[in-house]
Design a protein around this motif. Sequence first.
Motif, PDB file in Angstrom:
ATOM      1  N   THR A  14       0.792  -1.236   0.000  1.00  0.00           N
ATOM      2  CA  THR A  14       0.000   0.000   0.000  1.00  0.00           C
ATOM      3  C   THR A  14       0.818   1.278   0.000  1.00  0.00           C
ATOM      4  OG1 THR A  14      -0.170  -0.077   2.409  1.00  0.00           O
ATOM      5  CG2 THR A  14      -1.947  -1.119   1.152  1.00  0.00           C
ATOM      6  N   THR A  15       2.137   1.193   0.219  1.00  0.00           N
ATOM      7  CA  THR A  15       2.930   2.417   0.217  1.00  0.00           C
ATOM      8  C   THR A  15       3.093   2.928  -1.213  1.00  0.00           C
ATOM      9  OG1 THR A  15       5.042   1.261   0.039  1.00  0.00           O
ATOM     10  CG2 THR A  15       4.212   1.687   2.274  1.00  0.00           C
ATOM     11  N   LEU A  16       3.379   4.210  -1.365  1.00  0.00           N
ATOM     12  CA  LEU A  16       3.491   4.806  -2.691  1.00  0.00           C
ATOM     13  C   LEU A  16       4.491   4.086  -3.584  1.00  0.00           C
ATOM     14  CD1 LEU A  16       3.329   8.626  -1.857  1.00  0.00           C
ATOM     15  CD2 LEU A  16       1.552   7.196  -2.918  1.00  0.00           C
ATOM     16  N   LYS A  17       5.617   3.705  -3.026  1.00  0.00           N
ATOM     17  CA  LYS A  17       6.643   3.057  -3.837  1.00  0.00           C
ATOM     18  C   LYS A  17       6.388   1.577  -4.072  1.00  0.00           C
ATOM     19  CE  LYS A  17      10.595   6.028  -3.408  1.00  0.00           C
ATOM     20  NZ  LYS A  17      12.044   6.044  -3.254  1.00  0.00           N
TER      21      LYS A  17
ATOM     22  N   ARG B 283       2.978   0.135  -4.110  1.00  0.00           N
ATOM     23  CA  ARG B 283       1.575  -0.209  -4.384  1.00  0.00           C
ATOM     24  C   ARG B 283       1.373  -0.921  -5.720  1.00  0.00           C
ATOM     25  NH1 ARG B 283      -0.698   5.907  -4.693  1.00  0.00           N
ATOM     26  NH2 ARG B 283       0.455   6.497  -6.553  1.00  0.00           N
ATOM     27  N   HIS B 284       2.418  -1.010  -6.542  1.00  0.00           N
ATOM     28  CA  HIS B 284       2.345  -1.782  -7.780  1.00  0.00           C
ATOM     29  C   HIS B 284       2.720  -3.250  -7.544  1.00  0.00           C
ATOM     30  CE1 HIS B 284       6.586  -0.784  -7.397  1.00  0.00           C
ATOM     31  NE2 HIS B 284       6.852  -1.765  -8.227  1.00  0.00           N
TER      32      HIS B 284
END
Length: 134
Positions: free
Chosen positions: A92-95, A97-98
């Motif tokens: 779920t973190t920005l870096k 979330r992929h």
Amino acid sequence: MLVTESKFTLRDGREALLRSPAEDDAADMLDFLKRASGETEFLLKYPEEFDDFTMERERKLLSDMNDAPNQAMFACVVDGKLAGNCMIAFMTTLKERHRARVAIGLLRDYWGLGIGTRMFEEMFRLARERGGIR
């Protein structure tokens, strides 16, 4: 996250059901984990490492998994018995979330019947529906 139940036919003609495990599945899940971990070297624990797992802890884990928005677990049931399970946890973190983390386990009696393939397909389906996974 609860998953939609789905039935499919195994390579040997039997029917299998994929569904979210319920709290009532805790005993079967603990038995499954101990047995599966003793059948292969490729799981993260040895059977004796589950000795301190309690029914209450397993029920809570299953309940939390079903309530979590970013993870899902599938139980595969064949002839009323737990044959395998898998889980997907979305980062779920920005870096991250992929990305997603997956785990899968299947009892040896059910190897080669298409269950592992189907469980991976269902996890991929969830990832595509969620979006953002590469």
